[in-house]
Design an enzyme around this catalytic site. Structure first.
Site, PDB file in Angstrom:
ATOM      1  CB  ALA A 248      39.518  43.836  39.175  1.00  0.00           C
ATOM      2  CB  ALA A 249      43.460  42.248  34.914  1.00  0.00           C
ATOM      3  N   GLY A 250      40.807  40.608  34.785  1.00  0.00           N
ATOM      4  CA  GLY A 250      39.869  39.776  34.036  1.00  0.00           C
ATOM      5  C   GLY A 250      38.453  40.309  34.102  1.00  0.00           C
ATOM      6  CG  ASP A 251      36.446  40.486  37.740  1.00  0.00           C
ATOM      7  OD1 ASP A 251      36.155  39.392  37.212  1.00  0.00           O
ATOM      8  OD2 ASP A 251      36.744  40.600  38.945  1.00  0.00           O
TER       9      ASP A 251
END
Length: 302
Positions: A248-251
């Site tokens: 979920a890094a981008g989120d």
């Protein structure tokens, strides 16, 4: 008064298995830890923003099932306004099957379920009331995203589009958009430009700016981001950490960015804040569970 932010998007339940390496076609591998976590790009971004102190309203659609009920309960615990969430008895809630290898990389397959049943008719005008910023992704129907972008534009709501999962976007889709935040793969799908150098990043950003976007952020994983805006153009490095799970890094980046922009931070400063939040998230397993709280960012920067 705190500026309200609106997130419209997907809600999933993530089923995660850790393994040494990804299986080849036809191969069975024995994995390790199994985790079942709340996820979905929209939900992840809403939770990330809320944990950092944003006043979040989240609009999504779930099935009338145990996964949907658990998701709603989780949003309430995070202090998120879900007054305009809907549910359907016709479709199951969204599910994501995620495999994470020893390097923290992931492979994801999503069964969208009720997410793809979120239509403009499900989103009343009141959902946009008092929102100063909005954030959308592409895990709900494309026509709903386009309609919501138009609604936000008509109300002078600054809007961020995280175009994930990546797909070509039709003419006029990006007109008037405040900010777009694709990763490298999504950038290539939208622009046709492989961003394998800083010169290519600049060309891709100019392509997006020429499509009607006011500002561009291209996320580059552990390398950080490329920002193209009126006041700053160039690379912004991410903190160096040991990644455990990049799911979920981008989120988290997008949710943190929304929080910083709601606080009226300059875009360059907001990017640095969001890079730090994303860096913390990859040191933990899970999607929403990996999103840091504001005090953790303060401690990290001390």
């Amino acid at each position: 008064m705190k500026q309200k932010v609106l997130v419209i998007g997907s809600s999933n339940t993530d089923m995660v298995v850790k393994t040494e390496h990804f299986p080849k076609p036809g191969e069975t591998v024995l994995g390790g830890t199994f985790l079942m976590n709340p996820g979905g790009k929209g939900a992840n971004q809403a939770v990330a923003a809320a944990r950092l102190g944003a006043d979040v309203r989240f609009v999504a659609k779930t099935g009338n099932d145990i996964f949907g009920k658990q998701a709603r309960e989780g949003f309430r615990k995070e202090g998120i306004d879900i007054s305009f969430m809907t549910e359907t008895a016709e479709l199951a809630s969204g599910i994501a099957l995620i495999t994470v290898n020893a390097q923290g990389q992931n492979e994801i397959v999503v069964a969208s379920g009720a997410n793809m049943d979120l239509h403009p008719a499900d989103i009343p005008e009141l959902a946009f009331e008092n929102a100063g910023l909005a954030l959308l992704q592409l895990e709900i129907p494309r026509e709903t995203v386009r309609w919501a972008l138009q609604q936000c534009a008509g109300r002078n709501i600054r809007t961020v589009l995280n175009p994930a999962p990546g797909a070509p976007l039709g003419p006029g889709f990006l007109d008037g958009l405040y900010l777009i935040t694709p990763n490298e793969t999504e950038t290539e799908l939208i622009t046709g430009i492989t961003v394998d150098s800083e010169e290519a990043l600049e060309r891709a950003a100019q392509h997006l700016l020429g499509s009607g976007v006011q500002n561009v952020i291209i996320t580059l994983g552990s390398r950080g981001i490329y920002l193209a805006s009126e006041h700053f153009t160039g690379m912004i490095a991410a903190p160096v950490v040991e990644a455990v799970d990049t799911t979920a890094a981008g989120d988290v980046f997008n949710g943190a960015l929304l929080k910083a922009l709601a606080d009226e931070a300059p875009l360059e400063e907001a990017c640095r804040f969001a890079c730090t939040a994303a860096a913390i998230s990859v040191t933990r397993m899970g999607a929403q569970s990996s999103a840091p709280f504001l005090h953790e960012l303060h401690s990290y920067n001390e």
